[in-house]
Design a protein around this motif. Structure first.
Motif, PDB file in Angstrom:
ATOM      1  N   THR A   1       0.795  -1.121  -0.019  1.00  0.00           N
ATOM      2  CA  THR A   1      -0.108  -0.031  -0.087  1.00  0.00           C
ATOM      3  C   THR A   1       0.985   1.298   0.007  1.00  0.00           C
ATOM      4  OG1 THR A   1       0.006  -0.007   2.425  1.00  0.00           O
ATOM      5  CG2 THR A   1      -1.831  -1.284   1.168  1.00  0.00           C
ATOM      6  N   PRO A   2       0.251   2.436  -0.415  1.00  0.00           N
ATOM      7  CA  PRO A   2       1.254   3.538  -0.477  1.00  0.00           C
ATOM      8  C   PRO A   2       2.060   3.939   1.007  1.00  0.00           C
ATOM      9  CG  PRO A   2      -0.720   3.962  -1.697  1.00  0.00           C
ATOM     10  CD  PRO A   2      -0.989   2.802  -1.061  1.00  0.00           C
ATOM     11  N   GLY A   3       1.127   3.695   2.024  1.00  0.00           N
ATOM     12  CA  GLY A   3       1.654   3.793   3.473  1.00  0.00           C
ATOM     13  C   GLY A   3       2.655   2.850   3.713  1.00  0.00           C
ATOM     14  N   GLY A   4       2.448   1.415   3.326  1.00  0.00           N
ATOM     15  CA  GLY A   4       3.693   0.484   3.311  1.00  0.00           C
ATOM     16  C   GLY A   4       5.000   0.909   2.506  1.00  0.00           C
ATOM     17  N   ILE A   5       4.681   1.442   1.484  1.00  0.00           N
ATOM     18  CA  ILE A   5       5.851   1.668   0.891  1.00  0.00           C
ATOM     19  C   ILE A   5       6.614   2.935   1.432  1.00  0.00           C
ATOM     20  CG2 ILE A   5       6.567   2.586  -1.646  1.00  0.00           C
ATOM     21  CD1 ILE A   5       4.389   0.804  -2.716  1.00  0.00           C
ATOM     22  N   MET A   6       5.792   3.854   1.677  1.00  0.00           N
ATOM     23  CA  MET A   6       6.225   5.006   2.551  1.00  0.00           C
ATOM     24  C   MET A   6       7.212   4.722   3.678  1.00  0.00           C
ATOM     25  SD  MET A   6       5.907   7.621   0.331  1.00  0.00           S
ATOM     26  CE  MET A   6       6.668   8.658   1.512  1.00  0.00           C
ATOM     27  N   GLY A   7       6.442   3.686   4.495  1.00  0.00           N
ATOM     28  CA  GLY A   7       7.182   3.281   5.809  1.00  0.00           C
ATOM     29  C   GLY A   7       8.473   2.655   5.369  1.00  0.00           C
ATOM     30  N   ALA A   8       8.679   1.689   4.174  1.00  0.00           N
ATOM     31  CA  ALA A   8       9.867   1.048   3.725  1.00  0.00           C
ATOM     32  C   ALA A   8      10.720   2.184   3.602  1.00  0.00           C
ATOM     33  CB  ALA A   8       9.492   0.086   2.895  1.00  0.00           C
TER      34      ALA A   8
ATOM     35  N   ARG B   1      12.193   3.706   6.487  1.00  0.00           N
ATOM     36  CA  ARG B   1      13.207   2.781   7.357  1.00  0.00           C
ATOM     37  C   ARG B   1      14.369   2.562   6.502  1.00  0.00           C
ATOM     38  NH1 ARG B   1       8.533   0.056   7.766  1.00  0.00           N
ATOM     39  NH2 ARG B   1       9.146  -1.364   6.258  1.00  0.00           N
ATOM     40  N   GLY B   2      14.309   2.679   5.238  1.00  0.00           N
ATOM     41  CA  GLY B   2      15.706   2.448   4.626  1.00  0.00           C
ATOM     42  C   GLY B   2      16.625   3.983   4.484  1.00  0.00           C
ATOM     43  N   TYR B   3      15.968   4.870   4.498  1.00  0.00           N
ATOM     44  CA  TYR B   3      16.646   6.331   4.768  1.00  0.00           C
ATOM     45  C   TYR B   3      17.185   6.223   6.129  1.00  0.00           C
ATOM     46  CZ  TYR B   3      17.508  11.076   5.226  1.00  0.00           C
ATOM     47  OH  TYR B   3      18.322  12.256   5.563  1.00  0.00           O
ATOM     48  N   LYS B   4      16.486   6.139   7.010  1.00  0.00           N
ATOM     49  CA  LYS B   4      17.041   6.236   8.362  1.00  0.00           C
ATOM     50  C   LYS B   4      18.177   4.990   8.628  1.00  0.00           C
ATOM     51  CE  LYS B   4      12.993   7.504  11.080  1.00  0.00           C
ATOM     52  NZ  LYS B   4      12.062   7.200  12.018  1.00  0.00           N
ATOM     53  N   ARG B   5      18.268   3.834   8.085  1.00  0.00           N
ATOM     54  CA  ARG B   5      19.223   2.865   8.076  1.00  0.00           C
ATOM     55  C   ARG B   5      20.441   3.410   7.563  1.00  0.00           C
ATOM     56  NH1 ARG B   5      18.990  -3.290   6.540  1.00  0.00           N
ATOM     57  NH2 ARG B   5      21.134  -3.855   7.237  1.00  0.00           N
ATOM     58  N   TYR B   6      20.374   4.078   6.226  1.00  0.00           N
ATOM     59  CA  TYR B   6      21.245   4.665   5.362  1.00  0.00           C
ATOM     60  C   TYR B   6      22.175   5.670   6.044  1.00  0.00           C
ATOM     61  CZ  TYR B   6      23.750   7.204   1.919  1.00  0.00           C
ATOM     62  OH  TYR B   6      24.657   7.967   1.166  1.00  0.00           O
ATOM     63  N   TYR B   7      21.253   6.688   6.590  1.00  0.00           N
ATOM     64  CA  TYR B   7      21.690   7.902   7.236  1.00  0.00           C
ATOM     65  C   TYR B   7      22.421   7.599   8.689  1.00  0.00           C
ATOM     66  CZ  TYR B   7      21.622  12.525   9.762  1.00  0.00           C
ATOM     67  OH  TYR B   7      22.206  13.542  10.088  1.00  0.00           O
ATOM     68  N   ASN B   8      21.995   6.379   9.374  1.00  0.00           N
ATOM     69  CA  ASN B   8      22.443   6.138  10.541  1.00  0.00           C
ATOM     70  C   ASN B   8      23.878   5.264  10.306  1.00  0.00           C
ATOM     71  OD1 ASN B   8      20.997   7.457  12.358  1.00  0.00           O
ATOM     72  ND2 ASN B   8      19.488   5.842  12.461  1.00  0.00           N
ATOM     73  N   LYS B   9      23.983   4.599   9.242  1.00  0.00           N
ATOM     74  CA  LYS B   9      25.151   3.774   8.853  1.00  0.00           C
ATOM     75  C   LYS B   9      26.329   4.804   8.137  1.00  0.00           C
ATOM     76  CE  LYS B   9      26.566  -0.500   6.876  1.00  0.00           C
ATOM     77  NZ  LYS B   9      26.258  -1.828   6.122  1.00  0.00           N
ATOM     78  N   TYR B  10      25.969   5.628   7.347  1.00  0.00           N
ATOM     79  CA  TYR B  10      27.102   6.194   6.524  1.00  0.00           C
ATOM     80  C   TYR B  10      27.206   7.747   6.802  1.00  0.00           C
ATOM     81  CZ  TYR B  10      27.012   2.021   3.760  1.00  0.00           C
ATOM     82  OH  TYR B  10      27.258   0.569   3.411  1.00  0.00           O
ATOM     83  N   ILE B  11      26.065   8.323   7.155  1.00  0.00           N
ATOM     84  CA  ILE B  11      26.180   9.836   7.309  1.00  0.00           C
ATOM     85  C   ILE B  11      26.410  10.211   8.806  1.00  0.00           C
ATOM     86  CG2 ILE B  11      24.907  12.097   6.961  1.00  0.00           C
ATOM     87  CD1 ILE B  11      25.947  10.622   4.432  1.00  0.00           C
ATOM     88  N   ASN B  12      25.264   9.572   9.683  1.00  0.00           N
ATOM     89  CA  ASN B  12      25.527  10.117  11.176  1.00  0.00           C
ATOM     90  C   ASN B  12      26.384   9.235  11.755  1.00  0.00           C
ATOM     91  OD1 ASN B  12      24.606  11.397  13.420  1.00  0.00           O
ATOM     92  ND2 ASN B  12      22.935  10.087  13.820  1.00  0.00           N
ATOM     93  N   VAL B  13      27.651   9.358  11.582  1.00  0.00           N
ATOM     94  CA  VAL B  13      28.654   8.517  12.322  1.00  0.00           C
ATOM     95  C   VAL B  13      29.553   9.608  13.002  1.00  0.00           C
ATOM     96  CG1 VAL B  13      28.670   6.435  10.749  1.00  0.00           C
ATOM     97  CG2 VAL B  13      29.940   8.485  10.142  1.00  0.00           C
ATOM     98  N   ARG B  14      30.483   8.889  14.090  1.00  0.00           N
ATOM     99  CA  ARG B  14      31.325   9.883  14.511  1.00  0.00           C
ATOM    100  C   ARG B  14      32.807  10.286  13.691  1.00  0.00           C
ATOM    101  NH1 ARG B  14      32.513   7.660  20.500  1.00  0.00           N
ATOM    102  NH2 ARG B  14      30.541   8.080  20.627  1.00  0.00           N
ATOM    103  N   LYS B  15      33.212   9.261  13.226  1.00  0.00           N
ATOM    104  CA  LYS B  15      34.092   9.345  12.301  1.00  0.00           C
ATOM    105  C   LYS B  15      33.972   9.094  10.810  1.00  0.00           C
ATOM    106  CE  LYS B  15      39.097   8.433  12.351  1.00  0.00           C
ATOM    107  NZ  LYS B  15      40.293   7.603  12.863  1.00  0.00           N
ATOM    108  N   GLY B  16      33.301  10.222  10.077  1.00  0.00           N
ATOM    109  CA  GLY B  16      32.781   9.944   8.883  1.00  0.00           C
ATOM    110  C   GLY B  16      33.926   9.989   7.852  1.00  0.00           C
ATOM    111  N   GLY B  17      33.544   9.488   6.510  1.00  0.00           N
ATOM    112  CA  GLY B  17      34.311   9.602   5.621  1.00  0.00           C
ATOM    113  C   GLY B  17      33.457  10.014   4.211  1.00  0.00           C
ATOM    114  N   LEU B  18      34.018   9.655   3.049  1.00  0.00           N
ATOM    115  CA  LEU B  18      33.325  10.051   1.954  1.00  0.00           C
ATOM    116  C   LEU B  18      32.263   8.993   1.204  1.00  0.00           C
ATOM    117  CD1 LEU B  18      36.218  12.197  -0.055  1.00  0.00           C
ATOM    118  CD2 LEU B  18      34.451  12.889   1.134  1.00  0.00           C
ATOM    119  N   GLY B  19      32.545   7.994   2.168  1.00  0.00           N
ATOM    120  CA  GLY B  19      31.495   6.598   1.467  1.00  0.00           C
ATOM    121  C   GLY B  19      30.118   6.935   1.452  1.00  0.00           C
TER     122      GLY B  19
END
Length: 88
Positions: free
Chosen positions: A30-37, A40-58
């Motif tokens: 459903t549109p709500g389910g797709i937006m939720g997914a 969640r994907g954006y939050k996971r990406y952001y926390n893994k690659y952007i919101n880090v203590r010692k970041g890089g260009l990855g």
């Protein structure tokens, strides 16, 4: 022993090839389910690659590479049309 996980709660990487059809049938398309997914994907990406203590260009380089691929896909019909012209 690992606890038994329901097929509905399994991640895509843990699903066997034979279970893929039934796993996809259990997803919320459903549109709500797709937006939720997507959220969640954006939050996971952001926390893994952007919101880090010692970041890089990855993380930023992956966003740039994705933008380049998408822009090429969007303009592919125009590029394909120009490629066949020899002159003019």
């Amino acid at each position: 022993l690992p606890a038994a996980v329901l097929l509905k709660d399994m991640k895509l990487m843990d699903v066997k090839l034979g279970q893929l059809g039934s796993w996809l049938a259990m997803r919320d398309f459903t549109p709500g389910g797709i937006m939720g997914a997507l959220g969640r994907g954006y939050k996971r990406y952001y926390n893994k690659y952007i919101n880090v203590r010692k970041g890089g260009l990855g993380g930023l380089s992956m966003v740039l590479a994705g933008y380049i691929v998408l822009s090429y896909v969007w303009s592919y019909s125009h590029v394909k049309h120009d490629r066949r012209r020899k002159y003019h």
